[in-house]
Design a protein around this motif. Structure first.
Motif, PDB file in Angstrom:
ATOM      1  N   HIS A  98       0.839  -1.190   0.000  1.00  0.00           N
ATOM      2  CA  HIS A  98       0.000   0.000   0.000  1.00  0.00           C
ATOM      3  C   HIS A  98       0.884   1.254   0.000  1.00  0.00           C
ATOM      4  O   HIS A  98       1.999   1.239   0.520  1.00  0.00           O
ATOM      5  N   ILE A  99       0.374   2.324  -0.585  1.00  0.00           N
ATOM      6  CA  ILE A  99       1.051   3.608  -0.520  1.00  0.00           C
ATOM      7  C   ILE A  99       0.044   4.657  -0.050  1.00  0.00           C
ATOM      8  O   ILE A  99      -1.171   4.483  -0.218  1.00  0.00           O
ATOM      9  N   ARG A 100       0.567   5.717   0.555  1.00  0.00           N
ATOM     10  CA  ARG A 100      -0.300   6.817   0.983  1.00  0.00           C
ATOM     11  C   ARG A 100      -0.023   8.009   0.079  1.00  0.00           C
ATOM     12  O   ARG A 100       1.118   8.453  -0.059  1.00  0.00           O
ATOM     13  N   ARG A 103      -3.747   3.742  -0.893  1.00  0.00           N
ATOM     14  CA  ARG A 103      -4.073   3.035  -2.124  1.00  0.00           C
ATOM     15  C   ARG A 103      -3.360   1.687  -2.206  1.00  0.00           C
ATOM     16  O   ARG A 103      -2.174   1.573  -1.849  1.00  0.00           O
ATOM     17  N   PRO A 104      -4.068   0.665  -2.707  1.00  0.00           N
ATOM     18  CA  PRO A 104      -3.412  -0.621  -2.939  1.00  0.00           C
ATOM     19  C   PRO A 104      -2.558  -0.570  -4.201  1.00  0.00           C
ATOM     20  O   PRO A 104      -2.871   0.134  -5.162  1.00  0.00           O
ATOM     21  N   LEU A 142      -3.960   1.812  -7.405  1.00  0.00           N
ATOM     22  CA  LEU A 142      -5.360   1.866  -7.828  1.00  0.00           C
ATOM     23  C   LEU A 142      -6.120   2.916  -7.022  1.00  0.00           C
ATOM     24  O   LEU A 142      -5.932   3.038  -5.809  1.00  0.00           O
ATOM     25  N   THR A 143      -6.980   3.655  -7.699  1.00  0.00           N
ATOM     26  CA  THR A 143      -7.838   4.625  -7.032  1.00  0.00           C
ATOM     27  C   THR A 143      -9.273   4.426  -7.500  1.00  0.00           C
ATOM     28  O   THR A 143      -9.513   4.130  -8.680  1.00  0.00           O
ATOM     29  N   ASP A 144     -10.196   4.554  -6.580  1.00  0.00           N
ATOM     30  CA  ASP A 144     -11.607   4.332  -6.880  1.00  0.00           C
ATOM     31  C   ASP A 144     -12.189   5.581  -7.523  1.00  0.00           C
ATOM     32  O   ASP A 144     -12.985   6.306  -6.931  1.00  0.00           O
TER      33      ASP A 144
END
Length: 233
Positions: free
Chosen positions: A160-162, A173-174, A193-195
């Motif tokens: 994960h990254i912030r 984000r994953p 990935l972003t929703d």
């Protein structure tokens, strides 16, 4: 006619010119009479009783003011064409990218300012499989329209990254691995990935794909055209 002695003439002339002291011919620096004019010229003598010179008004000149004009020379950048290595792609600011899994084509921004590539998806759900964290996402090319045409993809989460952006809340984000193809080059890279799929360009290709593979000419678009995917090479 009665004549006057030179001494009386000298005394009379001294009185007429208003001298403060009398000088006799036998004294040093005595006054002298200018012949033919009747004018008595008294010499300048130092010491007490000497005639003081009249004061002279001294006017100081105005200082000369120099106006210095400061000129800033503008230097214009010179555009130099740098030869590109033959084994590297030349990409424009926007290129068509093929994504696997999914087999979809996206008009994507080539983003040299991002360390990793980014993909906005229609739906993003985390779940667990065999004790590991996975993610289920729906992909649909912007031209495909409805959600019914979306392709569902499941991938394991690597990390994960912030992401922190000014004016927005930070996002966790994953990050998954996906195969991206631009032109004739295919790389397996990390994609966060972003929703969010509302953007015109949901895919942003970062430096992890460009490194040692391509250079970017931001003044051009779609230099490579439609990519050659592994299935039709």
């Amino acid at each position: 006619m009665r004549t006057f002695s030179p001494l009386w003439l000298l005394l009379a002339s001294q009185l007429l010119v208003g001298c403060e002291s009398l000088h006799f011919p036998w004294e040093k620096g005595a006054a002298t009479v200018i012949p033919g004019t009747g004018t008595v010229e008294a010499p300048q003598q130092a010491g007490e009783g000497a005639q003081c010179p009249e004061p002279v008004e001294v006017v100081c000149a105005e200082p000369e003011v120099k106006v210095v004009e400061r000129v800033i020379e503008r230097r214009f950048e010179k555009v130099v064409e740098v030869p590109v290595a033959k084994d590297r792609l030349v990409l424009g600011a926007v290129e068509t990218v093929s994504i696997e899994p999914g087999g979809l084509l996206f008009e994507s921004v080539i983003d040299t300012g991002s360390a990793t590539s980014t993909l906005g998806v229609q739906e993003l759900k985390r779940f667990e499989r065999d004790g590991k964290e996975w993610v289920r996402l729906k992909l649909a090319a912007p031209d495909d329209g409805s959600e019914a045409d979306a392709t569902t993809v499941e991938l394991p989460i690597k990390r994960h990254i912030r992401v922190v952006r000014p004016g927005f809340e930070s996002q966790r984000r994953p990050v998954v691995e996906m195969s991206l193809t631009v032109g004739d080059i295919t790389h397996m890279v990390e994609v966060n990935l972003t929703d969010s799929s509302s953007s015109k360009y949901p895919m942003r290709v970062g430096r992890n794909f460009l490194k040692d593979a391509a250079v970017v000419d931001v003044s051009r678009r779609n230099v490579q055209g439609e990519p050659s995917t592994p299935s039709n090479k």
